[in-house]
Every structure is written in C-alpha cells, then in structure tokens.
Scaffold this motif. Sequence first.
Motif, PDB file in Angstrom:
ATOM      1  N   ALA A 150       0.831  -1.212   0.000  1.00 11.01           N
ATOM      2  CA  ALA A 150       0.000   0.000   0.000  1.00 11.01           C
ATOM      3  C   ALA A 150       0.868   1.266   0.000  1.00 11.01           C
ATOM      4  N   GLU A 151       2.171   1.096  -0.236  1.00 17.43           N
ATOM      5  CA  GLU A 151       3.128   2.209  -0.316  1.00 17.43           C
ATOM      6  C   GLU A 151       3.126   3.078   0.934  1.00 17.43           C
ATOM      7  N   GLY A 152       2.980   2.428   2.100  1.00 17.74           N
ATOM      8  CA  GLY A 152       3.054   3.141   3.367  1.00 17.74           C
ATOM      9  C   GLY A 152       1.772   3.829   3.794  1.00 17.74           C
ATOM     10  N   ASN A 153       0.713   3.680   3.045  1.00 12.40           N
ATOM     11  CA  ASN A 153      -0.561   4.323   3.359  1.00 12.40           C
ATOM     12  C   ASN A 153      -1.265   3.513   4.454  1.00 12.40           C
ATOM     13  N   ILE A 154      -1.342   4.093   5.663  1.00  9.38           N
ATOM     14  CA  ILE A 154      -1.925   3.407   6.823  1.00  9.38           C
ATOM     15  C   ILE A 154      -3.410   3.123   6.607  1.00  9.38           C
ATOM     16  N   SER A 155      -4.156   4.082   6.102  1.00 10.86           N
ATOM     17  CA  SER A 155      -5.598   3.896   5.896  1.00 10.86           C
ATOM     18  C   SER A 155      -5.870   2.774   4.896  1.00 10.86           C
ATOM     19  N   GLU A 156      -5.136   2.762   3.798  1.00  9.46           N
ATOM     20  CA  GLU A 156      -5.318   1.717   2.792  1.00  9.46           C
ATOM     21  C   GLU A 156      -4.904   0.352   3.342  1.00  9.46           C
TER      22      GLU A 156
END
Length: 179
Positions: A150-156
Amino acid sequence: MNTPNSKLILIEDDDAFRTTASRVLTQRGFEVLDAASVEDAEAKLRSFCPRYAVLDLRLGEASGLALIPRLLAANPECHIVVLTGYASIATAVSAIKSGAMDYLTKPVDIEVLVAALHGETTSREEALEAEPMSVRRASWEHIQRVLNDAEGNISETARRLGMHRRSLQRMLQKRPPKR
C-alpha cells in the motif's frame, strides 16, 4: 590510515547510536561522516562520495530507503547496509531491491556491521535464519508486507487488512516481536 576507499556515511537519527557507531567505525579505519536526517545526508552527499553507507530505515518520519538511489548516484559501487529496529521481510526486500547490500536489525554487533559492509556473512546471521518464525512474528511480517504493498498508506493498509486504522497505528508503534 584512511584511504579514499574507506569513506563511509552514517545516516542515523539516534544521536547516541550515531556518535558511538561513528567513533567505533573510525577506530576500524573508516573515514566517517555522519548525518542525522535525510536532508542532512543530502547536503553532505554534495561534497562527500562514500564507498560505504550505514543507513537507518526510519529517520524521524522519513524512510531511509529514499536515500538509496541518491547514495548509488554519488557512487554506483557504494556498499549500503540498512539498519532498523523495526525489521520485516517486506522492508528487507525493498531495501535489497533498491540497491542495499545488507539489512540488519538493531541492536547490531559492530563485528556483524563491519562484516556486512565488506559483503561477508556471519555465523550469527546463519543461526537466525535457521530459527522458525513465531505466529506473532508471522503476523507482523504480513502487516508489513501489506503496508509495503500500500506504499506506506496506513488507511489503505487497514482497509486491506479489515481492521480499524487507529488499531493498526498502535500496532505499528510497537517493536516487532522477536523471531
């Protein structure tokens, strides 16, 4: 005596570790220049072409992995070792794919670090590879892999894992379980 091939940049945001490691590596014959942040490292790389680099994975809120292309641009033969207290298979794979030679977990023994800088393996690393992973560690690795995807995206990442974002954030703030 330092030679042009002994230039090393140590990029680490922990002041105590950076100071100690810099002193010890200097005693081992390296010409050490240290940096405390991505910006500090970028500025120093304008006039310093290292043969070796020791790079912390987490530099405050930034990822040390972003510096790997810059280090290789300064010297394509640079031997890069990534250090982290938050090891995961996903970040290890990312580091190696980006051009790092090795990926070590903190706390790291200076002998292991120096061996890694020279491209050597140690019996300690081989022993760790032989140990099976615990269920808690496997869970941590899975979370890290999804976070990386998720390329570091916490929400995703939380959405993909089917969990609440705040719960994931709390989990990520903790140290990873031992093997």
